[in-house]
Each structure stands twice: as structure tokens, then as C-alpha cells.
Design a protein around this motif. Structure first.
Motif, PDB file in Angstrom:
ATOM      1  N   GLU A 105       3.593   5.071  -8.848  1.00 58.85           N
ATOM      2  CA  GLU A 105       3.557   6.000  -7.709  1.00 58.85           C
ATOM      3  C   GLU A 105       3.841   5.169  -6.455  1.00 58.85           C
ATOM      4  OE1 GLU A 105      -0.466   7.478  -7.592  1.00 58.85           O
ATOM      5  OE2 GLU A 105      -1.169   5.681  -6.563  1.00 58.85           O
ATOM      6  N   TRP A 106       4.297   5.849  -5.386  1.00 58.40           N
ATOM      7  CA  TRP A 106       4.578   5.105  -4.151  1.00 58.40           C
ATOM      8  C   TRP A 106       3.288   4.683  -3.484  1.00 58.40           C
ATOM      9  CZ3 TRP A 106       9.174   3.239  -3.154  1.00 58.40           C
ATOM     10  CH2 TRP A 106      10.293   3.867  -3.687  1.00 58.40           C
ATOM     11  N   ARG A 107       3.183   3.430  -3.090  1.00 53.96           N
ATOM     12  CA  ARG A 107       2.068   2.949  -2.264  1.00 53.96           C
ATOM     13  C   ARG A 107       2.692   2.315  -1.018  1.00 53.96           C
ATOM     14  NH1 ARG A 107      -2.905   1.228  -6.356  1.00 53.96           N
ATOM     15  NH2 ARG A 107      -2.931   3.253  -7.391  1.00 53.96           N
ATOM     16  N   LEU A 129      16.972  14.270  -3.931  1.00 47.63           N
ATOM     17  CA  LEU A 129      16.284  13.076  -4.428  1.00 47.63           C
ATOM     18  C   LEU A 129      15.033  12.780  -3.582  1.00 47.63           C
ATOM     19  CD1 LEU A 129      16.914  10.484  -6.348  1.00 47.63           C
ATOM     20  CD2 LEU A 129      17.526   9.418  -4.198  1.00 47.63           C
ATOM     21  N   LEU A 130      15.210  12.808  -2.265  1.00 51.96           N
ATOM     22  CA  LEU A 130      14.125  12.391  -1.369  1.00 51.96           C
ATOM     23  C   LEU A 130      13.041  13.455  -1.226  1.00 51.96           C
ATOM     24  CD1 LEU A 130      16.397  10.699   1.320  1.00 51.96           C
ATOM     25  CD2 LEU A 130      14.943   9.544  -0.352  1.00 51.96           C
ATOM     26  N   LYS A 134       7.690  13.790  -6.562  1.00 51.93           N
ATOM     27  CA  LYS A 134       7.201  12.432  -6.836  1.00 51.93           C
ATOM     28  C   LYS A 134       7.620  11.436  -5.740  1.00 51.93           C
ATOM     29  CE  LYS A 134       7.311  12.868 -11.876  1.00 51.93           C
ATOM     30  NZ  LYS A 134       8.024  12.428 -13.088  1.00 51.93           N
ATOM     31  N   MET A 135       8.412  11.895  -4.775  1.00 49.76           N
ATOM     32  CA  MET A 135       8.875  10.987  -3.712  1.00 49.76           C
ATOM     33  C   MET A 135       8.142  11.237  -2.397  1.00 49.76           C
ATOM     34  SD  MET A 135      11.239   9.086  -5.097  1.00 49.76           S
ATOM     35  CE  MET A 135      12.550   8.536  -4.007  1.00 49.76           C
ATOM     36  N   GLN A 136       7.166  12.136  -2.412  1.00 52.76           N
ATOM     37  CA  GLN A 136       6.559  12.536  -1.141  1.00 52.76           C
ATOM     38  C   GLN A 136       5.746  11.428  -0.473  1.00 52.76           C
ATOM     39  OE1 GLN A 136       7.526  15.352   0.531  1.00 52.76           O
ATOM     40  NE2 GLN A 136       8.958  15.094  -1.157  1.00 52.76           N
ATOM     41  N   ARG A 168       6.534  12.378   7.472  1.00 55.00           N
ATOM     42  CA  ARG A 168       5.875  11.615   6.417  1.00 55.00           C
ATOM     43  C   ARG A 168       4.853  10.661   7.034  1.00 55.00           C
ATOM     44  NH1 ARG A 168       9.741  11.266   1.376  1.00 55.00           N
ATOM     45  NH2 ARG A 168      10.871  13.166   1.751  1.00 55.00           N
ATOM     46  N   ASP A 169       4.074  11.128   7.982  1.00 50.49           N
ATOM     47  CA  ASP A 169       3.046  10.351   8.676  1.00 50.49           C
ATOM     48  C   ASP A 169       3.676   9.194   9.454  1.00 50.49           C
ATOM     49  OD1 ASP A 169       1.306  12.092   7.519  1.00 50.49           O
ATOM     50  OD2 ASP A 169       0.842  10.771   5.839  1.00 50.49           O
TER      51      ASP A 169
END
Ligand code: SF4
Length: 282
Positions: A105-107, A129-130, A134-136, A168-169
């Protein structure tokens, strides 16, 4: 569902520029508008090294020979090697990206979309894609580009809405632009396109990155920087030593660092050369 022809997808350390040292997934798309056959060659001569490689002998990128002259990513655009680059759906690409991440997962990792020239033909596929669920949690995205491709209206709108307003923050988008000087064998008027860089600059952090082998490259880089500045470019300038091999690279890294100090530019290492010998998949 969108599809992209993928030359390579791997997890490594970003070796160059603003994110040097940051663990990153690299998505290398297939296709480029240049050949850059002049790299490493005497002025006016073009490399034939990649042309002498028999593509039928290879089934994966990691077995491909490295070249010391011409484009070191030759198989990512040369049609003779296109059988090594599958056309994948955005779902399949996202699954492969997530699988490459250490925690699945993205960290804190960063995504680099590179090439070839990643803004050449695939812009319409990137939103799918973006925006994949799963890319959020992806916060930082870089396009490594040669700076010749304008962003389409549709992709511009997407990037403006989704990335420049920090949906995205702390999300950010970077355009890492490597304009090709005459050492590449490409024509100046096709390679130095200030109007393209000004468009990137409105969307995200945009910087220039030049590979310098000698005094002539340094003078040309300055000429290019002046052309970009006159047009309104406000980003940073990085210079990096030339050399696909560690031996060549270590011959001029100090002089490039001294050039950076003299001009007030930034020196960037190319960590992939000493760390990984510039191998495919690094
Ligand atoms: S622009 Fe980059 S990928 Fe394209 S030919 Fe030149 S060095 Fe290779």
C-alpha cells in the motif's frame, strides 16, 4: 478501461533530482519522440550500439545489454524491442505497482512515470490509473519528461483539479524536465521548447535537469536556461555528470559540481550509476 504499453515497472531509489534518495515506483512507458543517438559520441556522430543488439535473443528487460553510447533506455522506445513491453490495463498496472510496494500500500513512497517520453501518447490513460482506489494514498508524483510535449486540455483539467488543489492532503506533482542538448544528436529547435515548460509550471513543481559532459555542454545548458528564463521559467536548474558507466561518470562529477557552484545551479548525483551500475530495472 485505459491501457498503457509498459516497458518496465520496478521499485527502486530515485537516483536524480528533487527526489534523489526517495524510495519510488518507476513506471516506464513505451515510446519516445527522440532517439538521442549522439550521447557519448564524438560531435556530429551517432551511436549504432543499440542497433547491433539482436532483439530476438531477449524476452525480458533485465537480460538486455547496457549501452555506453546513445540512449540508455533504448528498448523503451525502439520498435524492434516492442515485444518486451506488454499493453496493460490500468487495473493490471495498479496491481503491479501495489505489489512492488514494501507494505503493499502507499505510505511515503513516490511514483515516477518515466519513459521513453511518458507525455507522448498516454496522457488520456493516466487519470484512470491515478484515480484507481488503490492509488488514493499516493501523495507525490513525478513525470520525467524531455520537455517537448504539451499537456492536452483534458489532462490539464484533471491535473489542475486533482493535484494542484491538494485534494490529496499534501499531494504534489513534479515535472522533472531533461531538455536534450546537442550532445544528444537532437535538433535544438525541437528539443528546447520553453512554451511547454511554462505550461508544466502552472501545474506543479517544474525543474530542469541537464547532463553535462564537457565545457561545451555547460555553455549550451546556460544558453538553454537563459532561453527558458526569458520566457518566464522560475524553477530550479540541476546539472548532473555524464556517463552510463561508473568509470565515465566519476571522471566528471567533480567538475559538474563546481559548475553548479559557479552558476548557482543545483548539483544532482545519478545514484543509479554507483549503486546499481545503471542496470535495467533500477
Ligand atoms: S528523450 Fe530520453 S528516452 Fe527518449 S531517446 Fe532521449 S534519452 Fe532516450
Amino acid at each position: 478501461m485505459s491501457k498503457i504499453k509498459i516497458a518496465e515497472l520496478f521499485y527502486s531509489i530515485q537516483g536524480e533530482g528533487r527526489y534523489m534518495g526517495v524510495p519510488s515506483v518507476f513506471l516506464r512507458t513505451f515510446g519516445c519522440n527522440f532517439k538521442c543517438a549522439g550521447f557519448g559520441m564524438p560531435k556530429g556522430e551517432l551511436s549504432n550500439q543499440a542497433n547491433n543488439i539482436d532483439p530476438t535473443k531477449y524476452t525480458t528487460y533485465k537480460d538486455l545489454p547496457l549501452v555506453s553510447t546513445g540512449c540508455d533506455s533504448y528498448a523503451s522506445w525502439d520498435p524492434r524491442f516492442k515485444h518486451l513491453s506488454p499493453m496493460l490495463t490500468s487495473d493490471a498496472i495498479v496491481d503491479a505497482i501495489v505489489d512492488a510496494l514494501p507494505y503493499k500500500e502507499w505510505r511515503e513512497e513516490h511514483l515516477v512515470i518515466t519513459g521513453g517520453e511518458p507525455l507522448l501518447g498516454w496522457q488520456k490513460a493516466y487519470p484512470d490509473l491515478l484515480e484507481h482506489p488503490k492509488m488514493q494514498n499516493l501523495k507525490e508524483l513525478t513525470f520525467e519528461t524531455n520537455g517537448t510535449q504539451l499537456i492536452t486540455d483534458e489532462f490539464d483539467e484533471y491535473l489542475f483539479q486533482e493535484w494542484t488543489r491538494y485534494n490529496r492532503d499534501y499531494g504534489s506533482i513534479t515535472f522533472s524536465v531533461s531538455p536534450k542538448l546537442s550532445i544528444s544528436g537532437e535538433k535544438w529547435e525541437e528539443a528546447i521548447r520553453p512554451e511547454v515548460i511554462l505550461q508544466y509550471q502552472l501545474l506543479g513543481n517544474t525543474y530542469l535537469k541537464f547532463v553535462i559532459a564537457n565545457k561545451e555542454d555547460a555553455e549550451e545548458a546556460e544558453e538553454a536556461v537563459n532561453a527558458y528564463r526569458r520566457s518566464g521559467f522560475i524553477g530550479h536548474v540541476y546539472v548532473m555528470p555524464c556517463g552510463g558507466t561508473e568509470e565515465v561518470y566519476s571522471m566528471n562529477n567533480r567538475s559538474v559540481a563546481e559548475l553548479a557552484m559557479k552558476k548557482g545551479w543545483r548539483y544532482s548525483d545519478r545514484l543509479q550509476i554507483p549503486l546499481f551500475k545503471n542496470a535495467w530495472g533500477t
